[in-house]
Scaffold this motif. Structure first.
Motif, PDB file in Angstrom:
ATOM      1  N   TYR A 445      35.851   1.155   5.024  1.00 52.25           N
ATOM      2  CA  TYR A 445      36.946   1.091   3.064  1.00 52.25           C
ATOM      3  C   TYR A 445      35.992   0.039   2.301  1.00 52.25           C
ATOM      4  O   TYR A 445      37.126   0.304   1.065  1.00 52.25           O
ATOM      5  CB  TYR A 445      38.358   1.260   3.443  1.00 52.25           C
ATOM      6  CG  TYR A 445      38.564   2.278   4.063  1.00 52.25           C
ATOM      7  CD1 TYR A 445      39.494   2.779   2.982  1.00 52.25           C
ATOM      8  CD2 TYR A 445      39.344   2.123   5.384  1.00 52.25           C
ATOM      9  CE1 TYR A 445      39.747   4.148   3.426  1.00 52.25           C
ATOM     10  CE2 TYR A 445      39.438   3.793   6.037  1.00 52.25           C
ATOM     11  CZ  TYR A 445      39.980   4.698   4.916  1.00 52.25           C
ATOM     12  OH  TYR A 445      40.922   5.414   5.654  1.00 52.25           O
ATOM     13  N   ASP A 446      35.340  -1.490   3.123  1.00 48.97           N
ATOM     14  CA  ASP A 446      35.585  -2.475   2.317  1.00 48.97           C
ATOM     15  C   ASP A 446      33.775  -2.314   1.927  1.00 48.97           C
ATOM     16  O   ASP A 446      34.003  -3.491   0.917  1.00 48.97           O
ATOM     17  CB  ASP A 446      35.752  -3.823   3.175  1.00 48.97           C
ATOM     18  CG  ASP A 446      37.464  -3.854   3.379  1.00 48.97           C
ATOM     19  OD1 ASP A 446      37.671  -3.703   2.531  1.00 48.97           O
ATOM     20  OD2 ASP A 446      38.045  -4.673   3.795  1.00 48.97           O
ATOM     21  N   GLN A 447      32.915  -1.698   2.590  1.00 49.13           N
ATOM     22  CA  GLN A 447      31.714  -1.807   2.878  1.00 49.13           C
ATOM     23  C   GLN A 447      31.217  -0.535   2.224  1.00 49.13           C
ATOM     24  O   GLN A 447      30.735   0.209   2.461  1.00 49.13           O
ATOM     25  CB  GLN A 447      31.013  -1.849   4.536  1.00 49.13           C
ATOM     26  CG  GLN A 447      30.303  -3.099   4.359  1.00 49.13           C
ATOM     27  CD  GLN A 447      29.606  -3.008   5.380  1.00 49.13           C
ATOM     28  OE1 GLN A 447      30.444  -4.189   6.477  1.00 49.13           O
ATOM     29  NE2 GLN A 447      29.012  -2.785   6.607  1.00 49.13           N
ATOM     30  N   ALA A 448      30.272  -1.397   1.345  1.00 51.04           N
ATOM     31  CA  ALA A 448      29.612  -0.238   0.498  1.00 51.04           C
ATOM     32  C   ALA A 448      28.473   0.014   0.925  1.00 51.04           C
ATOM     33  O   ALA A 448      28.322  -1.013   2.151  1.00 51.04           O
ATOM     34  CB  ALA A 448      29.141  -0.645  -1.018  1.00 51.04           C
ATOM     35  N   GLY A 449      27.937   1.360   0.613  1.00 50.53           N
ATOM     36  CA  GLY A 449      26.139   1.064   1.113  1.00 50.53           C
ATOM     37  C   GLY A 449      26.034   2.857   2.272  1.00 50.53           C
ATOM     38  O   GLY A 449      26.952   2.970   2.345  1.00 50.53           O
ATOM     39  N   THR A 450      25.602   3.422   2.315  1.00 47.48           N
ATOM     40  CA  THR A 450      24.992   4.537   3.549  1.00 47.48           C
ATOM     41  C   THR A 450      24.405   3.953   4.727  1.00 47.48           C
ATOM     42  O   THR A 450      23.077   3.195   4.375  1.00 47.48           O
ATOM     43  CB  THR A 450      24.193   5.267   2.413  1.00 47.48           C
ATOM     44  OG1 THR A 450      25.102   6.252   1.456  1.00 47.48           O
ATOM     45  CG2 THR A 450      24.315   6.482   3.402  1.00 47.48           C
ATOM     46  N   PRO A 451      25.014   3.850   5.722  1.00 47.11           N
ATOM     47  CA  PRO A 451      24.157   3.089   7.007  1.00 47.11           C
ATOM     48  C   PRO A 451      23.084   3.934   7.369  1.00 47.11           C
ATOM     49  O   PRO A 451      23.659   5.330   7.165  1.00 47.11           O
ATOM     50  CB  PRO A 451      25.883   3.145   8.216  1.00 47.11           C
ATOM     51  CG  PRO A 451      26.443   3.634   6.369  1.00 47.11           C
ATOM     52  CD  PRO A 451      26.233   4.296   5.077  1.00 47.11           C
ATOM     53  N   HIS A 452      22.275   3.469   7.920  1.00 49.24           N
ATOM     54  CA  HIS A 452      21.137   4.267   8.246  1.00 49.24           C
ATOM     55  C   HIS A 452      22.091   3.980  10.466  1.00 49.24           C
ATOM     56  O   HIS A 452      22.072   3.327  10.613  1.00 49.24           O
ATOM     57  CB  HIS A 452      20.709   3.764   8.329  1.00 49.24           C
ATOM     58  CG  HIS A 452      19.173   3.761   7.202  1.00 49.24           C
ATOM     59  ND1 HIS A 452      18.277   5.093   6.760  1.00 49.24           N
ATOM     60  CD2 HIS A 452      19.617   3.775   5.628  1.00 49.24           C
ATOM     61  CE1 HIS A 452      18.037   4.436   5.605  1.00 49.24           C
ATOM     62  NE2 HIS A 452      19.024   4.190   4.785  1.00 49.24           N
ATOM     63  N   LEU A 453      21.283   5.428  10.864  1.00 48.20           N
ATOM     64  CA  LEU A 453      21.514   5.649  12.417  1.00 48.20           C
ATOM     65  C   LEU A 453      19.926   6.351  12.508  1.00 48.20           C
ATOM     66  O   LEU A 453      19.604   6.918  12.448  1.00 48.20           O
ATOM     67  CB  LEU A 453      22.592   6.428  12.816  1.00 48.20           C
ATOM     68  CG  LEU A 453      22.626   6.380  13.624  1.00 48.20           C
ATOM     69  CD1 LEU A 453      23.472   4.639  13.964  1.00 48.20           C
ATOM     70  CD2 LEU A 453      24.140   7.841  14.104  1.00 48.20           C
TER      71      LEU A 453
END
Ligand code: TRP
Ligand code: ZN
Length: 879
Positions: A445-453
């Motif tokens: 909820y607090d972290q923006a951006g698209t994570p990479h996996l």
């Protein structure tokens, strides 16, 4: 108009309100050139509030005529109004405040607060429109019981509506009348609504599970009365669905929906009185496409579901917007999935998320699902808050399982009924009801951006070992990211195309990742070959999956995977790879290279077509190439011309090589009998139009005549518009005649004419820009109607990359001019449309300078706070 950081509103600064408003009485007298609003508020200082704190009321551009406390005029020296805030000093702990103001609805083109749409009065209060109607603590954590009296001319405004139930009515002198409405449920001001007009009504009834009868009323202009059946069907289905799936019943005797033509967004969930953009409620086979019918079903569901997720339990502050929007989008997605095909719906939703939300999350407008600060809250009604927010709820569903998730929502609705709460409160309920530790999950909820996996698989001592590594790139203001808790749904396929047994005895499992890097072992029981992994099935987490699939593996998954999303993703990866290879081929050789690429894809496409009878909609999705924008978004730099050329060459080659199969698909999916907006038929129409589009790309000689007949004989808008679009986009013989005929037939149907404008604004290529200029000058174009503005300018910027990004910069200049003009009329819509420029940092240098210059030019003149915030964020990203 504003001075940057000074206007920043921060979550960290949240303070509980100083006073309660147990009761709100509104008296709204509507006249031709002004309205008089008399408001009586019962005020009570909160026990824990600072006794010295002044009472502050929001109020924008109100003409204050009277201010009384407990029936006596309040001394002028004891209050101040600066045009935005009214500060009243020395008020007793409990008192009754009366204010009388006048406002000018007929001049309101911003469409927030009280305004006029085609002769009717209506309101839009979310997020901060109520302060344009009267003085009020206009914040979602002040809940009050509302009584509303509306007065107007009886002949022109026979219908006077507000929230709740009508409790009294009467006549006045001069042909005027009044109606009083009482809403028994305390609500924040953003859920207030009022409508006055002369409207037709479709009425029906719904029996709730507990046996109460609810009167259902859908209002529209009399000419649109025949376009309300689908919305009514959808409403009843949504009411039954919420009872069955969430155990939630409707709580008033009346549920009203009003259709209005001037509307900034899709629809609004005002308590008991939803107000809808006509585009999201009207539906008729002759005038509405399949996509339109499905949109009506989903938006009607969405606004209905808000009655619990939003209205009964609301948001403490606007940072918590995703509390209601993410949850409600998740609910409406599941509703549509149940009403149609779940696999197809999931792919459609993932497609939007990846095509629109991922770019937002990777660009200058990136923000967390729960932002920490904003200037204008209107700018945060984004795909991140809505669609990524829905994915966060979906992951909780995935982590908990359906049963424990339901225990969590039961607890949430029971515990917080009638309150204004936070996303943390929701998560606490999920954790408490399931016993799961969701502490780490909060980071989403607090972290923006698209994570990479990033995933790698290899064989080690007879086991198949999968290693997962996650990271999230920096976003504006958030350089460092923490690992997230994410569910990865997984299956492993053996060479025979069957799922292998997994250690837990199943053949499909959910791995829960929590660390930056993690490995999992899967015994292969003597088998030598590595299995083909089916990862992130159902798109179980909103991440960018980096796995070096081989072409063979992708063809294998496309053929054998039984997860609809995974098959579609495999096809998308094949298409991306093919187009990317074509990009590096010199101009003259593209055609030949495209033929080779098409030949390599052909066996897989033939197989999809051969199985298409099982699920035509899924087949159409598998056979459709990613959009130009989606393809360009994956490149290091936005190469719109190269992508257009490569994609069209590939489509032409696929069209030619499978030509007889496309004609066969076209025949097989020509439906007999009357139009029905049901999933099976919608799927067959979409496969048919997919086939026609390939034939158009291939330049098939028979197509123009075929499309002209289809256009002329169509008994539904899906076929008519589909034919028109291909005729016009490929410049086929008969295109101009069809456009003229279409305009003659539909000149009086605004929503259909929107499509006429869009078809023309989306013809690929720079020459379309002069056409767009002509459309903006067309007598049917109106800057005050957001649907029409979006139909031309939104379509240009979001669905026509080769025109918008023309090398000359002409598209940018045109667009910047338009934004400036629009901003003077409607700042909210102007700011939303400015988001189309957020790809600025990804443009090649020359274009970046041109777009940057055009946007900076716009800011040389003072613009609205809405538009300024968006432009400044975009420009800051490339300075
Ligand atoms: N709450 C509405 C919805 O999601 C959104 C909405 C409608 C809105 N109109 C608006 C938000 C105007 C901001 C401004 O259903
Ligand atoms: Zn909503």
């Amino acid at each position: 108009m504003r001075d940057g950081q000074a206007d920043l509103i921060r979550l960290a600064d949240y303070q509980a309100p100083v006073f309660h408003v147990p009761r709100t009485s509104l008296d709204v007298a509507l006249y031709d050139d002004y309205s008089r609003v008399t408001t009586t508020l019962e005020l009570e200082r909160r026990a824990d509030a600072d006794p010295a704190a002044d009472y502050v009321f929001d109020g924008v551009e109100l003409a204050l005529c009277r201010l009384e406390v407990d029936g006596q005029p309040w001394p002028k020296a004891q209050y101040d109004y600066d045009g935005e805030r009214l500060v009243i000093r020395g008020l007793p702990e409990r008192c009754t405040l009366l204010t009388e103001v006048t406002i000018k609805p007929h001049l309101n083109t911003a469409l927030e607060g009280l305004y006029m749409s085609r002769g009717m009065f209506c309101t839009q209060c979310e997020a901060e429109g109520f302060r344009r109607i009267t003085f009020y603590p206009d914040r979602p954590d002040v809940l009050s019981r509302f009584v509303t009296t509306i007065r107007a001319d009886k002949a022109r405004f026979p219908l006077l509506l507000s929230n709740g139930n009508p409790v009294a009515r009467g006549e006045e002198a001069d042909g005027r009348h009044w109606v009083t409405w009482e809403d028994p449920h305390p609500k924040p001001s953003y859920l207030f609504a009022l409508v006055a007009g002369d409207l037709a009504c479709l009425e029906d009834q719904y029996q709730t599970g507990s046996g109460r009868t609810v009167s259902l009323q859908i209002y529209a202009e009399p000419r649109d009365l025949d376009k309300l059946d689908h919305a009514m069907r959808s409403l009843k289905a949504a009411m039954a669905w919420d009872e069955r799936v969430y155990g939630l019943e409707y709580d008033l005797d009346i549920y009203m929906i009003v259709a209005v033509s001037h509307f900034n967004m899709g629809a609004m969930e005002n308590k008991g009185l939803n107000i809808f953009n006509t585009a999201c409620v009207l539906a008729h086979p002759a005038t509405t496409t399949d996509a339109g019918f499905q949109r009506v079903e989903s938006v009607v569901g969405h606004e209905y579901f808000h009655n619990w997720s939003g209205n009964r339990v609301t948001c403490r502050d606007w940072f918590q917007l995703s509390l209601k929007e993410g949850l409600t989008v998740f609910r409406d997605q599941c509703f549509s999935a149940d009403m149609n095909s779940a696999a197809v719906k999931r792919v459609e939703d993932v497609d939007v998320l990846r095509a629109v939300q991922f770019p937002e999350d990777q660009g200058p407008m990136a923000h967390p699902v729960r932002p920490a600060a904003y200037q204008k809250i209107d700018n945060f009604y984004t795909v991140t808050i809505y669609e990524k927010g829905a994915e966060l709820v979906r992951m909780q569903h995935e982590l908990l399982g359906a049963e424990r998730f339901r225990a969590g929502t039961d607890l949430y609705f029971r515990r917080f009924d009638g309150q204004a709460v936070t996303t943390d409160d929701f998560l606490d309920c999920m954790a408490e009801a399931s016993g799961l530790d969701l502490q780490q999950f909060r980071r989403w909820y607090d972290q923006a951006g698209t994570p990479h996996l990033a995933v790698q698989g290899h064989i080690e001592q007879g086991d198949y070992v999968l290693t997962f590594r996650q990271w999230t790139p920096p976003t504006p203001g958030q350089p460092d990211k923490q690992p997230l808790m994410m569910p990865v749904r997984l299956a492993l396929f053996g060479a025979d195309g069957q799922r292998l047994p997994l250690p837990d005895g199943s053949t499909e499992t959910v791995l829960v990742l929590t660390q930056e890097e993690q490995s999992f072992r899967f015994p292969l029981h003597g088998q030598k070959e590595a299995p083909v992994p089916s990862l992130l099935r159902g798109f179980s987490a909103p991440v960018e999956l980096d796995y070096a699939f081989t072409t063979e593996q992708l063809h294998f998954l496309l053929a054998h995977d039984d997860d609809g999303y995974s098959r579609w993703d495999a096809a998308q990866r094949l298409y991306h790879a093919a187009v990317t290879r074509l990009l590096s081929v010199p101009g003259e050789a593209v055609r030949a290279a495209a033929e080779d690429e098409a030949a390599a894809l052909a066996p897989a496409l033939r197989q999809v077509l051969a199985r298409a009878d099982d699920d035509a909609a899924a087949a159409a999705l598998l056979l459709t190439l990613p959009s130009e924008q989606a393809l360009a978004d994956r490149l290091p730099e936005l190469d719109v011309d190269g992508v257009h050329r490569a994609r069209e060459a590939l489509r032409a080659a696929i069209g030619e090589q499978l030509s007889s199969l496309w004609w066969q698909a076209e025949q097989n999916n020509t439906l007999a009998g009357p139009y029905r907006p049901v999933a099976a038929d919608i799927g067959r129409r979409s496969l048919r139009h997919c086939a026609l589009a390939y034939l158009a790309a291939a330049g098939d000689a028979r197509l123009a005549g075929h499309l002209t007949v289809l256009f002329q004989q169509a008994d539904n808008m899906t076929d008519q518009l589909g034919a028109l679009r291909l005729l016009v986009h490929y410049g086929l013989p008969g295109a101009d005649e069809a456009l003229d005929a279409f305009a003659r037939q539909w000149h009086d149907e605004a929503l259909v004419m929107d499509q006429w404008f869009t078809v023309q604004a989306t013809v690929p290529g720079e020459t379309t820009l002069s056409r767009v200029q002509a459309l903006l000058a067309h007598e049917g174009f109106d800057w005050r109607v957001p649907n029409r503005v979006r139909a031309v300018l939104g379509a240009l910027a979001n669905a026509n990359p080769t025109a918008f990004h023309a090398a000359s910069g002409e598209g940018y200049r045109l667009y910047a001019d338009a934004l400036g003009r629009l901003d003077a009329v409607n700042p909210q819509v102007a700011a939303r449309m400015a988001n189309a420029c957020a790809r600025l940092p990804r443009l090649p240098e020359g274009r970046r300078a041109l777009l940057g210059g055009a946007l900076r030019g716009l800011l040389k003149v003072p613009r609205s706070a809405n538009l300024t915030e968006v432009l400044e964020r975009i420009l800051a990203s490339s300075s």
